[in-house]
Design a protein around this motif. Structure first.
Motif, short mmCIF file in Angstrom:
data_model
loop_
_atom_site.label_atom_id
_atom_site.label_comp_id
_atom_site.label_asym_id
_atom_site.label_seq_id
_atom_site.Cartn_x
_atom_site.Cartn_y
_atom_site.Cartn_z
N PRO A 101 0.90 -1.20 0.02
CA PRO A 101 -0.12 -0.23 0.15
C PRO A 101 0.93 1.07 -0.16
N VAL A 103 0.61 3.93 1.55
CA VAL A 103 0.80 4.60 2.91
C VAL A 103 2.17 4.00 3.45
N VAL A 104 2.28 2.71 3.12
CA VAL A 104 3.50 2.21 3.76
C VAL A 104 4.94 2.72 3.24
N PHE A 107 5.39 6.21 4.72
CA PHE A 107 5.89 5.80 6.21
C PHE A 107 7.41 5.74 6.07
N MET A 205 2.65 12.43 2.94
CA MET A 205 3.42 12.10 4.18
C MET A 205 4.80 12.55 3.98
N ILE B 31 10.49 -4.41 2.69
CA ILE B 31 9.75 -5.35 3.39
C ILE B 31 10.50 -5.75 4.61
N PHE B 33 12.49 -3.90 6.56
CA PHE B 33 12.43 -2.86 7.23
C PHE B 33 11.01 -2.91 8.23
N VAL B 34 10.12 -3.04 7.33
CA VAL B 34 8.58 -3.10 8.06
C VAL B 34 8.40 -4.29 9.07
N PHE B 235 -3.64 2.70 9.88
CA PHE B 235 -2.09 2.96 9.69
C PHE B 235 -1.69 4.25 9.34
N TYR B 236 -2.51 4.93 8.39
CA TYR B 236 -2.33 6.38 7.94
C TYR B 236 -2.17 7.19 8.95
N ALA B 239 0.45 6.81 11.73
CA ALA B 239 1.82 7.30 11.28
C ALA B 239 1.78 8.80 11.01
N ASN B 245 4.22 5.06 16.90
CA ASN B 245 4.95 4.29 15.54
C ASN B 245 5.25 2.72 15.89
N ALA B 248 2.12 1.55 14.44
CA ALA B 248 1.95 1.90 13.33
C ALA B 248 2.70 0.88 12.62
N TYR B 249 4.11 0.35 12.98
CA TYR B 249 4.99 -0.63 12.32
C TYR B 249 4.10 -2.06 12.26
N ALA B 252 1.43 -1.80 9.62
CA ALA B 252 1.94 -2.22 8.51
C ALA B 252 2.34 -3.68 8.25
N LEU B 255 -0.85 -5.56 7.37
CA LEU B 255 -1.38 -5.10 6.30
C LEU B 255 -0.45 -5.81 5.06
N ILE B 256 0.61 -5.88 5.15
CA ILE B 256 1.63 -6.26 4.06
C ILE B 256 1.47 -7.78 4.01
#
Lengths: 272, 279
Positions: A101, A103-104, A107, A205, B31, B33-34, B235-236, B239, B245, B248-249, B252, B255-256
């Motif tokens: 997405p 948004v990711v 971020f 962002m 990928i 990192f998140v 998430f938006y 963040a 945070n 948020a991570y 995310a 989500l991914i």
């Protein structure tokens, strides 16, 4: 038959409603004032979107500078230099990444990229440069996978012909294969362009959103999309109409780009 | 001075390799990192508890519900429309002005940015039709967004059904509709489902179109006219407003993972489908 017309009906509905809300406003303010004035102060009744148009253009140009060389190089490398089986795993992986997405991406731009830019290059960090790099990465999969498809579609006989004339593999690629795949590659780039201009959340962002004409790539900008999304939440009356008018401008730009892309793809189909 | 073609070739390959490796490295980095930052915080409680203090602590359960329900409704409405259109385009008509208009509509719709869908959904569903910020407005807006994908993939899937299947069905005295229903559609099903999966993936990741139509309420919805927040929107907000945070991570990462799973399933199905067809 009635069902089949649903898509076009929806398109008409969208265009109609956006225009109905936005167009009267544009005429009331005056097209030149709306498009070319640099003052955006809805509270004071000043509605000039020129800084946002400039912002969208800069950010999109930057995204192209980042995304196209990388995407094209990747496409050439993957389709010409590596074995089929490796290609079969790498291409889907890249396309899977297209599903992350926006948004990711945004971020990551905020957490990783912006601090780096702030530290090593100066400026506020959230800037044209940050937005360009993030958008460039976001359009990579689009540019890459369409380019791969059109490079693959170049008949092998072209390559064989070039080899037979004593050309090296690289000469064959840049003198024969890429020119032959050109219209497909251009279509990919234009679709990427459309995606970059239309992208909203990631840009909000990382671009910083300041309403002013930028002087350097390290300055903060606001794009057309960001302008809509940022103020939509609380806008009323004239202000809201102004946002819809911004939408009209965005819609016209996107439609033009899509039209060019579609023509490029169709021309490729005809040539074969 | 001219450089020997063999050297330019070596340089070119070197540069291409470098750029490709850079590209792949960037994508892998995102990928890793998140996941690195988010996975440690994911737990049963995080997934199934109510959020507290605007999402600063607690879980993400209502947004999970929103993320399932919004695409689900959108699919329920968009699938008949999209498959219907594809059947009409492939089985019931030849290339003519009307099919060109339909394809043009679908192509244009596919290129419209999500913020425009958001604006439209807001003015049409939320305001004009008085649905308010609700699951209903959000899903209907998503229908507009995913329809082109469903049309395109269904059309490809239907075209891939060999013509001989239809001929056999006709020779048995079946009508066109019977043929479509009992022969063409079942054989095109995996392709159609792939399109649906891709659309679900896109809906889950969507933010701009959803935030202006479904709103961002963190409460559990009681009816389809209640506002809801999806994971992407959650998430938006986490963040952007710097709420948390850590959460948020973690959001995310969830989500991914969901999107990767859905996309992987659709790839797998598409390959199965292609393998079956080329046998």
């Amino acid at each position: 038959m009635a069902i089949a017309l649903s898509a076009i009906t929806m398109l008409v509905l969208i265009v109609l409603f956006i225009i109905k809300e936005g167009l009267p406003f544009i005429f009331k303010i005056g097209i030149t004032d709306f498009l070319l004035s640099t003052d955006w102060e809805p509270a004071a009744g000043k509605y000039g979107i020129f800084p946002m148009i400039a912002g969208s253009l800069w950010v999109t140009l930057g995204a192209i500078l980042v995304g196209v060389p990388l995407g094209l190089a990747g496409a050439v490398f993957l389709s010409e230099f590596i074995p089929q089986w490796a290609m079969k795993t790498i291409k889907p992986t890249i396309e899977l990444l297209a599903g992350i997405p926006s948004v990711v991406y945004g971020f990551i731009g905020v957490m990783v990229l912006a601090p780096l830019i702030r530290e090593y290059l100066g400026g506020p960090g959230l800037s044209i440069m940050a937005a360009s790099i993030i958008l460039g990465i976001m359009i990579l999969p689009t540019v890459m996978s369409i380019s791969i498809d059109s490079i693959k579609a170049v008949p092998n006989s072209y390559r064989e012909g070039a080899f037979a004339l004593g050309a090296t593999h690289w000469q064959t690629i840049h003198m024969v294969v890429i020119p032959a795949a050109r219209s497909g590659i251009i279509a990919g780039i234009i679709l990427g362009l459309g995606r970059a201009i239309g992208e909203t959340m990631a840009v909000i962002m990382v671009a910083g959103n300041a309403v002013k004409l930028p002087n350097s790539p390290l300055d903060s900008v606001r794009t057309l999309t960001a302008n809509i999304a940022l103020e939509m939440g609380y806008a009323t009356g004239m202000h809201r109409q102004a946002l819809f008018a911004t939408g009209v401008v965005l819609l016209i730009i996107i439609m033009l780009l899509n039209y060019i892309a579609m023509t490029a793809i169709r021309d490729r189909g005809k040539k074969k | 001075m001219t450089v020997h073609p063999r050297y330019t070739q070596t340089i070119a390959i070197f540069v291409l390799t470098l750029l490709t490796v850079l590209t792949l490295a960037v994508l892998v980095f995102i990928i890793v990192f998140v996941f690195g930052k988010g996975l440690p915080y994911i737990s049963y409680d995080f997934l199934f508890a109510k959020p507290e203090d605007m999402g600063r602590s607690g879980g993400i359960f209502p947004t999970l519900i929103g993320t399932v329900i919004l695409p689900l409704f959108a699919i329920i409405i968009a699938t008949p429309l999209g498959v219907g259109t594809a059947v009409y385009l492939t089985e019931y008509t030849r290339e003519n002005r009307i099919t060109r208009i339909i394809r043009f509509g679908a192509d244009c719709l596919a290129g419209i940015p999500s913020i425009i869908f958001g604006l439209f959904g807001f003015i049409f569903f939320v305001t004009t039709l008085r649905m308010g910020w609700s699951i209903m407005s959000g899903s209907l807006t998503l229908v507009f967004m995913i329809l082109p994908t469903i049309i395109r993939t269904s059309e490809e899937a239907i075209k891939a059904v060999p013509y001989s299947y239809r001929e056999v069905s006709f020779s048995l005295g079946a009508t066109l509709w019977q043929t479509v229903r009992k022969v063409v559609l079942p054989n095109a099903l995996p392709g159609i489902v792939t399109g649906i999966m891709l659309s679900i993936g896109r809906s889950i990741g969507e933010t701009a179109a959803v935030i202006f139509t479904a709103g961002s309420s963190l409460r559990m919805p009681h009816s389809i006219f209640d506002s809801i927040r999806t994971m992407s929107v959650h998430f938006y907000i986490l963040a952007r407003e710097g709420i948390s945070n850590k959460n948020a991570y973690a959001t995310a990462a969830v989500l991914i993972i969901s999107i990767l799973i859905i996309n992987l399933i659709s790839y797998w199905m598409m390959n199965m489908f292609i393998a079956k067809k080329t046998k």
